[in-house]
Design an enzyme around this catalytic site. Sequence first.
Site, mmCIF file in Angstrom:
data_model
loop_
_atom_site.group_PDB
_atom_site.id
_atom_site.type_symbol
_atom_site.label_atom_id
_atom_site.label_comp_id
_atom_site.label_asym_id
_atom_site.label_seq_id
_atom_site.Cartn_x
_atom_site.Cartn_y
_atom_site.Cartn_z
ATOM 1 N N SER A 159 45.212 40.715 26.778
ATOM 2 C CA SER A 159 46.339 40.116 27.507
ATOM 3 C C SER A 159 46.960 38.923 26.787
ATOM 4 O O SER A 159 46.266 38.162 26.106
ATOM 5 C CB SER A 159 45.880 39.669 28.899
ATOM 6 O OG SER A 159 45.463 40.768 29.664
ATOM 7 N N GLY A 164 50.997 41.435 30.408
ATOM 8 C CA GLY A 164 49.928 41.570 31.385
ATOM 9 C C GLY A 164 49.711 43.037 31.678
ATOM 10 O O GLY A 164 49.020 43.740 30.954
ATOM 11 N N TRP A 189 44.006 34.653 29.559
ATOM 12 C CA TRP A 189 43.130 35.265 30.570
ATOM 13 C C TRP A 189 41.946 36.005 29.934
ATOM 14 O O TRP A 189 41.568 37.095 30.366
ATOM 15 C CB TRP A 189 43.913 36.239 31.469
ATOM 16 C CG TRP A 189 45.247 35.752 31.912
ATOM 17 C CD1 TRP A 189 46.463 36.321 31.655
ATOM 18 C CD2 TRP A 189 45.526 34.586 32.698
ATOM 19 N NE1 TRP A 189 47.478 35.596 32.226
ATOM 20 C CE2 TRP A 189 46.926 34.506 32.879
ATOM 21 C CE3 TRP A 189 44.730 33.589 33.279
ATOM 22 C CZ2 TRP A 189 47.548 33.498 33.603
ATOM 23 C CZ3 TRP A 189 45.345 32.575 33.991
ATOM 24 C CH2 TRP A 189 46.730 32.542 34.152
ATOM 25 N N ASN A 273 39.582 52.445 31.341
ATOM 26 C CA ASN A 273 39.351 53.519 32.309
ATOM 27 C C ASN A 273 37.905 53.515 32.780
ATOM 28 O O ASN A 273 37.618 53.652 33.980
ATOM 29 C CB ASN A 273 39.693 54.882 31.691
ATOM 30 C CG ASN A 273 41.187 55.127 31.617
ATOM 31 O OD1 ASN A 273 41.965 54.559 32.381
ATOM 32 N ND2 ASN A 273 41.602 55.972 30.692
ATOM 33 N N GLN A 312 31.662 45.039 72.589
ATOM 34 C CA GLN A 312 32.199 46.291 72.048
ATOM 35 C C GLN A 312 33.317 46.039 71.036
ATOM 36 O O GLN A 312 33.416 46.751 70.026
ATOM 37 C CB GLN A 312 32.721 47.179 73.181
ATOM 38 C CG GLN A 312 33.121 48.575 72.702
ATOM 39 C CD GLN A 312 33.685 49.425 73.825
ATOM 40 O OE1 GLN A 312 34.706 49.068 74.410
ATOM 41 N NE2 GLN A 312 33.024 50.525 74.126
ATOM 42 N N MET A 371 31.932 35.109 61.502
ATOM 43 C CA MET A 371 31.078 33.921 61.384
ATOM 44 C C MET A 371 31.690 32.718 62.099
ATOM 45 O O MET A 371 30.997 31.747 62.408
ATOM 46 C CB MET A 371 30.857 33.587 59.909
ATOM 47 C CG MET A 371 30.008 34.579 59.137
ATOM 48 S SD MET A 371 28.244 34.383 59.410
ATOM 49 C CE MET A 371 27.905 32.898 58.477
ATOM 50 N N GLU A 396 41.689 44.239 34.987
ATOM 51 C CA GLU A 396 41.444 45.613 34.519
ATOM 52 C C GLU A 396 42.378 46.611 35.205
ATOM 53 O O GLU A 396 41.984 47.728 35.551
ATOM 54 C CB GLU A 396 39.972 45.995 34.692
ATOM 55 C CG GLU A 396 39.068 45.144 33.800
ATOM 56 C CD GLU A 396 37.795 45.854 33.378
ATOM 57 O OE1 GLU A 396 37.783 47.097 33.325
ATOM 58 O OE2 GLU A 396 36.831 45.144 33.056
#
Length: 414
Positions: A159, A164, A189, A273, A312, A371, A396
Amino acid sequence: MPVYLAPWRASPCAFQSSRSEPMPNLASDGVVCAPLQTFTEEETMLKNMVTKFAQERVAPLVQKMDENSKMEDSVIQGLFEQGLMSIELGEEYGGTGASFFSIILVVEELAKVDPAVSLLCELQNTLTNKLFTTYGTEEQKRTYLPRVAKDTIGSFCLSEAGSGSDAFSLKTRAEKRGDYYVINGSKMWISLAEHAGVFFVMANTDPSLGYRGITCFIVDRDTEGLHVGKKEDKLGIRASSTCPVTFENVKVPETNILGQVGQGYKYAIGMLNTGRIGIAAQMLGLAQGCFDHTIPYTKERVQFGKSIFDFQGMQHQIAQVATQLEAARLLTYNAARLAETGRPFIKEASMAKYYAAEVATLTTSKCIEWMGGVGFTKNYPIEKYYRDCKIGTIYEGTSNIQLSTIAKSLAKEY
């Protein structure tokens, strides 16, 4: 202290589908359709070992590493000592000699405790090691594979500021001069750059050919003119470094070309890939780890005279997330088994990466809600999972890139 109020400890809880059973002795003749979560004895042993390593060696340091944006040396050393940085490498190079699927299991287990640590393991195994074994010359393998198995981290430099998702519009140039090349340009990056000892640098040797001029160079860290910049102050996976890397008249011998001149773009596509399955495993483990921390809390937290799990409305939300976690796991495992057996897997890898990232986003968000106030504080790991998951839709190949890849595959099928 109640179990559900013990912050930053590795959760001993996991729902049944995230557990596995050894694969029974199968007849060598005839087709056997084993469940995707049936593992070989070796895979099961490795998975259990990594679970123990993550709980004992990584979990106590997670909060500190996140706050300091720095991977502890003991964690990196532990990954090498346990053979987790060379899972698929042959024993002749110091590797473990395990399966590709084993990498996926390891990444998933590490991500349950710290996705930043799992990323280090994932990139080393699916990019660094695989580039050397797939495209390296025998001399390059003899030189570098024992190092990356023992103590050397690799870093993939693709990159740039202007490239990008449009990765092959890169501007870094490699000019041939006699029996060496001179590289000039800058990368952004770049994961693991802070600790990397060797870099795979994508540079164009002939801009007139467009992306067909892109070539992959092996560049050692101590090469004159290579500079690793200040690491980024990131939202998540903070313990894993991301840095700019610049090249100022970096001389690289012709013998350090990986593969063939002008084929770098193919190598990048091929590695990414495969790497997408690894990122899917990271997102899956992240989501599962967050879920495993949260559900015990919902069963012990009492409001209006009963546990909040017993309402529920809560049960339906939890069941929905559990179902999506299971779907993400099956997508990821299926893509990994396809890749391991040499069958086409590009569409399935993109599906797994896309979906696992989406599920991680939903799971971590819901877990914070379940939480309540404690989930919103840094005294508990839930908010860290929430921060860590966002990168899954970006690196990726962004989620939109995954969807485009899936659509292209579908267009060919129909």
